[in-house]
Write a protein that holds these residues in place. Structure first.
Motif, PDB file in Angstrom:
ATOM      1  N   VAL A   5       0.834  -1.207   0.000  1.00  0.00           N
ATOM      2  CA  VAL A   5       0.000   0.000   0.000  1.00  0.00           C
ATOM      3  C   VAL A   5       0.868   1.257   0.000  1.00  0.00           C
ATOM      4  N   ARG A   6       1.912   1.250   0.789  1.00  0.00           N
ATOM      5  CA  ARG A   6       2.792   2.416   0.819  1.00  0.00           C
ATOM      6  C   ARG A   6       3.479   2.635  -0.522  1.00  0.00           C
ATOM      7  N   ARG A   7       3.862   1.540  -1.153  1.00  0.00           N
ATOM      8  CA  ARG A   7       4.469   1.681  -2.475  1.00  0.00           C
ATOM      9  C   ARG A   7       3.479   2.255  -3.475  1.00  0.00           C
ATOM     10  N   GLY A   8       2.223   1.765  -3.442  1.00  0.00           N
ATOM     11  CA  GLY A   8       1.217   2.278  -4.366  1.00  0.00           C
ATOM     12  C   GLY A   8       0.930   3.756  -4.164  1.00  0.00           C
ATOM     13  N   ASP A  45       0.887   4.339  -8.386  1.00  0.00           N
ATOM     14  CA  ASP A  45       0.929   3.288  -9.404  1.00  0.00           C
ATOM     15  C   ASP A  45      -0.456   2.654  -9.543  1.00  0.00           C
ATOM     16  N   PRO A  46      -1.143   2.847 -10.660  1.00  0.00           N
ATOM     17  CA  PRO A  46      -2.478   2.236 -10.813  1.00  0.00           C
ATOM     18  C   PRO A  46      -2.424   0.716 -10.909  1.00  0.00           C
ATOM     19  N   LEU A  62      -5.536   5.732 -12.041  1.00  0.00           N
ATOM     20  CA  LEU A  62      -5.341   5.647 -10.596  1.00  0.00           C
ATOM     21  C   LEU A  62      -6.618   6.012  -9.846  1.00  0.00           C
ATOM     22  N   MET A  63      -7.325   7.034 -10.306  1.00  0.00           N
ATOM     23  CA  MET A  63      -8.561   7.450  -9.638  1.00  0.00           C
ATOM     24  C   MET A  63      -9.596   6.322  -9.691  1.00  0.00           C
ATOM     25  N   VAL A  64      -9.684   5.629 -10.826  1.00  0.00           N
ATOM     26  CA  VAL A  64     -10.662   4.547 -10.976  1.00  0.00           C
ATOM     27  C   VAL A  64     -10.343   3.401 -10.024  1.00  0.00           C
ATOM     28  N   GLU A  65      -9.060   3.035  -9.931  1.00  0.00           N
ATOM     29  CA  GLU A  65      -8.685   1.907  -9.073  1.00  0.00           C
ATOM     30  C   GLU A  65      -8.880   2.242  -7.601  1.00  0.00           C
TER      31      GLU A  65
END
Length: 920
Positions: free
Chosen positions: A615-618, A623-624, A664-667
């Motif tokens: 989660v921190r990496r995302g 990153d989507p 990214l917003m969608v995910e």
């Protein structure tokens, strides 16, 4: 060192200096016997029986002779520093009468001999050099005690690994091993073939009737040691350790079935063309010898021509010859069946031509493709017959095993050049189609049962080329090619790589994927993901297998989730590793795999959980692709959703900072939609951060693309509850959802998600009142009961049940609407009345099948007849019919099976039973 000597037994006496075994037998068979120590010497005795058939003096009668003989293996020096295992392997390798399964027996005899010598038993002869020299003498000197003679282990394992080309086949390189102070030639340590002069130290010197292995050189001829040749140097020790480790690896591969070659097959030596000497100026002479009556002369001639063809500079000259190509083609067609060696040599010539596309017309003009396919068919049948014979005979003796191993080795070499030439010719699609008609795929699949690694690599490569076409793939499926390929995983590196590539091509077929799962290939391929050489193809193969939802749960019993998480955290740009992220998304769609990934502890200085690192990496890299995996984790279980508690606010901020409609917003929006549950209630947090207003903007007509609007619908359906129902109404989400319903009625995914959202809204008072009073949502949901999608029907039925649970006034109407929807076809057929298309009955009365009467139906002059008011249609139900009497079928209504007819007061009635009013 050891020296092999033959001694004649009682019946195998020496006559005129010639052993009895050297008689001109027509056929001979050797049966090995007992292996014992000599009582009077430091030697091992191998007893055997020789059975031979020969012609009698008249030249016609065949006489069978049996004789017992003994082979003496002289062991010159043996002591406490002797490598017993290496010496036993050397003896078995040199003496063809001892099978390799007897190595433990020989080791035990050598230990007994060493103990006997140490205890003062039979003394070894004086090791001083014998004088006189000559062909029948050997020179030996006892090595000093401080520098014992090295032991040459020619390598049983090296023989197993003998993967040489058929055109460049050499003996395995000797590996010199000994005591820590042992001397060894430098070229042997480097792994290069030693020169003849350098073989004097561990040399194998032969004489008439005897062989001497590994004797130490005389002191005056022993070369001086240089620093590089010092046996105590780190380089030599490292090379020895590497050689031992390599042998152990090959043994593991062999035990795993990757290159299952037994020692009899591996030790069978086939003459190589590399040792044949030929000259271009003698080509005409070679062609003349093709007409010789002696088969051996013809084989020798074709071998010399094939040796010429191995050199590229000779190919134009050979093709330019007037009769060479035609003569070789004729010899192959007429004589190829009689000799495997002859066929191999001739096909080798055409194989050399096939390596160059400009020579292909010359090969095809002489119909060599057809001739080669006939040879492949013949050799395949011979192999099948040989297997049947072995099954019938049962256990085979030593001589028969070696004879069959040599025949199989020769056949493998012939099939190798045949398939390789066909592979080169298949560059032309028209030629490949002809091969397909001749069932080339079937022959290649049968060749996968053989043991030559070179041949297996070639066959798998050829099958990979053919597998791009559906017809060839179907033929491979019928031959159970996956079952045959499974034994190569894992295995020898080159063979394993081409096998994985072929399996990748076959994995596009659903039945092939099921076969791979049944053969337990998933855990084996998962283990290969850590190897950089197989990482790409193994991930692609596993991705195809994971396409089937039923197989994803099997990854939970492998280290796949942990390996994938480690790779994701190591890769900075996941767009450059599509196989990795695609496989991770498929695997984490299984709840158990997602939970394993969450609990995995990432190795490193921080030792944090894999979920937190992911989660921190995302969030850090925005990153989507990583959020696709995180989204699947959020859908796994309540325990997995609890892990998101400290990250909800960060996710909301990240989503609102992104441009609406970005990946990214969608995910992130999809992740939030999966989080709301009893274990993690985010409704209050979402309302505080204005996510409902944000969703209302996304659902405005023409504001965003369909995929973004769909995510917004899913978010609203998951977040709506009594706590925020009034806020949902105030934001206008009810009207926007209803409008979107009519716009996207042809899209099953939209219909399903909107129906689910309506079900959630109908369970909340504020949104339910707005839907029932201001929209026709009930009729829409009733229509969905007839949808072809099963999930849509279930969702619509669940939403209607919610209305019936909370609204009694709507319960009757919904039951009637459900009845009419379910029986629509029958109602449409019966509303036209009993006549042939007559709508009106006698006296202008209208027929109503639901009118209550003695016959269950009749004519009436008004629309509702004498129906109670509560069953009359309301303004909202215009066009709907209210069922009174429910008829089981038209036959019951028309009364075709009734004998008594009842007359309705309003007109002519029809027979039938009177039924009480029933409601669905």
């Amino acid at each position: 060192s050891a020296r092999l000597e033959e001694e004649a037994a009682a019946t195998g006496r020496v006559e005129n200096g010639t052993m009895a075994e050297e008689k001109k037998y027509i056929k001979k068979k050797i049966r090995p016997g007992a292996i014992v120590l000599a009582d009077d010497d430091t030697a091992i005795l191998v007893h055997y029986e020789l059975e031979g058939q020969m012609y009698a003096a008249d030249g016609v009668t065949v006489v069978t002779e049996r004789s017992n003989a003994t082979k003496r293996i002289k062991v010159k020096t043996i002591g406490a520093t002797t490598d017993i295992e290496g010496l036993a392997a050397e003896i078995v390798d040199k003496c063809k009468l001892i099978h390799h399964s007897k190595i433990p027996k020989v080791e035990g005899l050598l230990r007994d001999l060493r103990d006997r010598e140490a205890g003062g038993g039979v003394q070894a002869p004086d090791p001083t050099p014998r004088r006189g020299g000559g062909a029948g003498t050997t020179t030996a000197t006892t090595a000093p005690s401080s520098s014992p003679a090295p032991v040459v282990t020619k390598g049983v394992v090296r023989a197993v690994r003998g993967r040489k080309s058929f055109y460049d086949e050499h003996q395995p390189v000797a590996v010199v091993r000994g005591a820590p102070n042992a001397e060894a030639p430098a070229n042997a340590r480097r792994g290069t073939a030693p020169k003849p002069s350098s073989l004097k130290s561990p040399a194998v010197s032969s004489s008439t009737g005897s062989k001497r292995v590994g004797a130490a050189p005389p002191a005056e001829t022993r070369p001086k040691k240089t620093p590089d040749e010092d046996p105590t140097s780190p380089t030599l020790r490292q090379m020895e350790r590497l050689a031992i480790a390599e042998d152990e690896r090959v043994l593991r591969e062999t035990a795993a079935g990757g290159a299952s070659m037994d020692l009899a097959y591996a030790n069978a030596r086939v003459p190589s063309l590399a040792n044949v000497k030929s000259h271009a100026e003698d080509l005409d002479e070679y062609l003349e010898r093709l007409y010789d009556d002696d088969m051996n002369a013809r084989v020798d001639a074709t071998a010399r021509i094939a040796a010429l063809a191995r050199r590229v500079e000779n190919l134009p000259m050979l093709l330019g010859h007037d009769t060479l190509v035609q003569t070789l083609a004729r010899v192959l067609r007429e004589e190829g069946r009689k000799s495997v060696d002859l066929a191999t040599n001739v096909v080798s010539v055409f194989f050399a031509f096939s390596n160059y596309s400009q020579f292909h017309p010359a090969i095809l003009e002489n119909q060599m493709g057809d001739a080669t396919m006939r040879i492949v068919d013949l050799e395949t049948k011979r192999h099948d017959d040989r297997l049947e014979t072995i099954k019938e005979q049962g256990e085979l003796d030593e001589f028969t095993e070696r004879r069959l191993a040599l025949a199989e080795r020769k056949q493998d070499r012939l099939l190798y050049v045949c398939f390789y030439m066909l592979l080169n010719l298949s560059e032309d699609p028209s030629v490949e189609r002809k091969m397909k008609k001749r069932n080339i795929s079937v022959y290649l699949c049968k060749a996968l049962e053989r043991r030559s690694v070179d041949l297996l690599v070639l066959c798998v490569t050829f099958l990979k080329k053919l597998s791009m076409y559906r017809e060839n793939k179907d033929a491979m499926k019928q031959c159970a090619v996956v079952d045959k390929l499974a034994r190569f995983v894992p295995g020898q590196d080159v063979l394993l790589l081409v096998t994985l590539r072929l399996l990748l091509n076959l994995s596009f077929d659903e039945d092939m994927r099921k076969s791979m799962v049944e053969r337990a290939l998933i855990p084996r391929v998962v283990d290969l993901m850590r190897n950089p050489h197989f990482q790409h193809v193994s991930m692609a193969l596993l991705y195809h297998v994971s396409v089937d939802p039923g197989t994803r749960g099997m990854f939970a019993y492998t280290p796949a989730p942990k390996i994938l998480l480690d790779f994701i955290l190591q890769v900075e740009d996941l767009h450059g590793a599509p196989e990795l992220i695609a496989l991770a998304v498929n695997v984490t769609s299984n709840a158990k795999c997602a939970e394993i990934m969450c609990e995995h502890v990432v190795s490193g200085p921080k030792r944090e959980r894999g979920f937190d690192a992911l989660v921190r990496r995302g969030i850090r890299l925005r990153d989507p692709l990583a959020f696709k995996v995180i989204r699947n984790v959020a859908r796994a279980s309540d325990d997995a959703r609890r892990n998101f508690t400290p990250y909800v606010v960060d996710l909301i901020r990240l989503m609102k900072e992104e441009e609406p409609g970005s990946d990214l917003m969608v995910e992130v929006l999809g992740t939030l939609a999966n989080l709301n549950c009893d274990a993690l209630d985010i409704t209050e947090t979402c309302q505080e951060h204005g996510l409902l207003e944000y969703a209302a903007i996304l659902l405005s007509p023409g504001e965003v693309d369909d995929d973004v609007a769909l995510e917004a619908v899913m978010f609203v359906g998951s977040i709506v509850c009594e706590f925020n129902a009034q806020h949902v109404v105030d934001c206008g989400l009810v009207e926007r959802m209803y409008t979107l319903m009519s716009d996207k009625k042809e899209d099953d995914e939209f219909v399903l998600q909107i129906a689910h959202a309506f079900g959630a809204m109908l369970r909340c008072e504020a949104t339910r009142e707005r839907l029932l009073r201001g929209t026709q949502v009930v009729h829409y949901l009733v229509d969905l009961l007839q949808d072809t999608n099963v999930e849509v029907r279930k969702c619509a039925d669940s939403a209607l049940d919610a209305v019936m649970d909370y609204e009694e006034d709507w319960a009757v109407k919904i039951r009637r609407l459900k009845f009419e929807s379910h029986n629509r076809e029958w109602l449409d057929a019966t509303r036209d009345g009993p006549g042939d298309g007559d709508v009106d009955g006698p006296d202008g009365y209208r027929y109503d099948p639901y009118h209550e009467g003695p016959g269950g139906g009749g004519y009436r002059d008004d629309e509702y007849g004498d129906y109670p008011d509560e069953y009359r249609e309301s303004p909202a139900d215009t066009g709907m019919y209210s069922p009174g009497t429910v008829l089981d079928n038209p036959q019951e209504y028309y009364g075709e099976e009734e004998e008594e007819e009842e007359v309705h007061p309003g007109g002519v009635g029809y027979g039938g039973h009177r039924r009480e009013n029933e409601y669905y």
